[in-house]
Design a protein around this motif. Structure first.
Motif, short mmCIF file in Angstrom:
data_model
loop_
_atom_site.label_atom_id
_atom_site.label_comp_id
_atom_site.label_asym_id
_atom_site.label_seq_id
_atom_site.Cartn_x
_atom_site.Cartn_y
_atom_site.Cartn_z
N HIS A 144 41.07 -12.18 -51.89
CA HIS A 144 42.42 -11.67 -52.14
C HIS A 144 43.11 -12.65 -53.08
O HIS A 144 43.19 -13.85 -52.78
CB HIS A 144 43.20 -11.54 -50.83
N VAL A 145 43.57 -12.14 -54.23
CA VAL A 145 44.21 -12.99 -55.23
C VAL A 145 45.68 -13.18 -54.87
O VAL A 145 46.43 -12.20 -54.76
CB VAL A 145 44.07 -12.39 -56.64
N LEU A 146 46.10 -14.43 -54.67
CA LEU A 146 47.49 -14.73 -54.35
C LEU A 146 48.33 -14.88 -55.61
O LEU A 146 49.44 -14.36 -55.70
CB LEU A 146 47.58 -16.00 -53.51
N THR A 147 47.81 -15.65 -56.59
CA THR A 147 48.52 -15.84 -57.85
C THR A 147 47.51 -15.85 -58.99
O THR A 147 46.33 -16.16 -58.79
CB THR A 147 49.30 -17.18 -57.89
N GLY A 148 47.97 -15.53 -60.20
CA GLY A 148 47.10 -15.53 -61.37
C GLY A 148 46.21 -14.31 -61.40
O GLY A 148 46.55 -13.25 -60.87
N SER A 149 45.05 -14.45 -62.03
CA SER A 149 44.08 -13.36 -62.09
C SER A 149 42.67 -13.94 -62.15
O SER A 149 42.47 -15.10 -62.50
CB SER A 149 44.34 -12.45 -63.30
N LEU A 150 41.70 -13.11 -61.79
CA LEU A 150 40.32 -13.54 -61.68
C LEU A 150 39.41 -12.47 -62.24
O LEU A 150 39.56 -11.29 -61.90
CB LEU A 150 39.97 -13.81 -60.21
N GLU A 151 38.48 -12.87 -63.09
CA GLU A 151 37.46 -11.95 -63.58
C GLU A 151 36.21 -12.12 -62.73
O GLU A 151 35.78 -13.23 -62.46
CB GLU A 151 37.09 -12.27 -65.03
N ILE A 152 35.64 -11.00 -62.30
CA ILE A 152 34.41 -10.99 -61.51
C ILE A 152 33.38 -10.16 -62.27
O ILE A 152 33.70 -9.08 -62.76
CB ILE A 152 34.62 -10.34 -60.12
N VAL A 153 32.14 -10.65 -62.33
CA VAL A 153 31.04 -9.88 -62.90
C VAL A 153 30.00 -9.72 -61.79
O VAL A 153 29.53 -10.70 -61.22
CB VAL A 153 30.40 -10.59 -64.11
N LEU A 154 29.64 -8.47 -61.49
CA LEU A 154 28.61 -8.16 -60.50
C LEU A 154 27.40 -7.54 -61.21
O LEU A 154 27.57 -6.74 -62.14
CB LEU A 154 29.11 -7.16 -59.46
N ASP A 155 26.23 -7.92 -60.76
CA ASP A 155 24.98 -7.34 -61.27
C ASP A 155 24.80 -7.52 -62.77
O ASP A 155 24.01 -6.81 -63.39
CB ASP A 155 24.88 -5.86 -60.90
N GLY A 156 25.55 -8.41 -63.38
CA GLY A 156 25.41 -8.68 -64.80
C GLY A 156 26.09 -7.69 -65.72
O GLY A 156 26.23 -7.95 -66.91
N ASP A 157 26.54 -6.54 -65.18
CA ASP A 157 27.13 -5.53 -66.08
C ASP A 157 28.33 -4.79 -65.52
O ASP A 157 28.84 -3.87 -66.14
CB ASP A 157 26.06 -4.52 -66.50
N LYS A 158 28.82 -5.20 -64.35
CA LYS A 158 30.01 -4.56 -63.77
C LYS A 158 31.14 -5.59 -63.79
O LYS A 158 31.07 -6.61 -63.12
CB LYS A 158 29.73 -4.07 -62.36
N PHE A 159 32.19 -5.29 -64.57
CA PHE A 159 33.28 -6.24 -64.79
C PHE A 159 34.54 -5.77 -64.07
O PHE A 159 34.90 -4.60 -64.13
CB PHE A 159 33.57 -6.37 -66.29
N PHE A 160 35.19 -6.71 -63.40
CA PHE A 160 36.43 -6.42 -62.68
C PHE A 160 37.45 -7.51 -63.01
O PHE A 160 37.09 -8.69 -63.03
CB PHE A 160 36.20 -6.40 -61.17
N VAL A 161 38.69 -7.12 -63.23
CA VAL A 161 39.77 -8.07 -63.40
C VAL A 161 40.72 -7.87 -62.24
O VAL A 161 41.27 -6.77 -62.06
CB VAL A 161 40.51 -7.89 -64.75
N LEU A 162 40.88 -8.91 -61.42
CA LEU A 162 41.75 -8.84 -60.25
C LEU A 162 43.04 -9.57 -60.55
O LEU A 162 43.02 -10.72 -61.01
CB LEU A 162 41.07 -9.47 -59.05
N GLU A 163 44.15 -8.93 -60.27
CA GLU A 163 45.48 -9.51 -60.48
C GLU A 163 46.06 -9.92 -59.13
O GLU A 163 45.54 -9.54 -58.08
CB GLU A 163 46.40 -8.51 -61.18
N ALA A 164 47.15 -10.67 -59.16
CA ALA A 164 47.82 -11.09 -57.92
C ALA A 164 48.09 -9.87 -57.04
O ALA A 164 48.58 -8.84 -57.52
CB ALA A 164 49.13 -11.81 -58.24
#
Length: 197
Positions: A144-164
């Motif tokens: 769970h993102v509290l502040t900022g943002s985080l990029e996650i890559v799963l399986d080498g080809d699935k991209f997610f950008v998580l925001e606060a």
């Protein structure tokens, strides 16, 4: 990889005053392995392993995880997080035990103490901080993102950008990597289960 005697691994993992690099050196010696043996098994260069054993610095987050797995332990155990034997854990705000710093810009704080089924952490990630590669392990993860943002890559080809305010769940055996790509610190609550991280 040959596993060190259980007593040696437990003793090394439970001494919080011993630098993490020295703990790794003792685990390697107990397993009767050379730096070259470990380098071949983990794909971490000998020079990086040698520096880490001496200084507890210079190892990426991914490499630290690979090294712990090679020796049949977890990063949490090596960091001293499993030193407590209790049925409940109260950790006051700001009184978090902090993992030894290894990766630049990555601060990992334990939100629970003891040998738990869940590893509960607070990650503070400076701008640009990352896992420095893809890794995988047994279990499940929730963050769970509290502040900022985080990029996650799963399986080498699935991209997610998580925001606060965003939460994310995935199976840990899926290859995953992460990075703080925003210009400010990112703080994430990160939970792994079982204690395999």
């Amino acid at each position: 990889a040959p596993e060190p005697p259980a007593g040696v691994a437990a003793a090394e993992a439970s001494a919080p005053e011993v630098p993490v690099g020295l703990k790794m050196r003792r685990l390697r010696q107990a397993a009767h392995e050379t730096l070259e043996d470990v380098a071949q098994a983990t794909a971490i260069p000998v020079s990086v392993l040698s520096t880490f054993e001496r200084t507890s610095l210079g190892l990426s987050f991914k490499a630290l995880h690979e090294l712990a797995r090679h020796f049949g332990t977890t990063v949490a155990a090596i960091s001293g997080q499993e030193d407590y034997d209790q049925r409940e854990s109260l950790v006051r705000s700001g009184a978090w035990a902090t993992w030894p710093p290894t990766s630049p810009g990555v601060t990992v704080q334990a939100l629970a103490r003891g040998q738990t089924l869940m590893e509960c952490h607070r990650f503070q990630l400076a701008p640009g901080a990352s896992s420095e590669g893809t890794y995988e392990h047994e279990g499940e993860e929730f963050l769970h993102v509290l502040t900022g943002s985080l990029e996650i890559v799963l399986d080498g080809d699935k991209f997610f950008v998580l925001e606060a305010g965003d939460s994310f769940y995935f199976e840990s055996r899926r290859p995953h990597a992460w990075r703080n790509a925003c210009g400010q610190e990112t703080v994430v609550i990160w939970i792994n289960t079982p204690s395999s991280f």
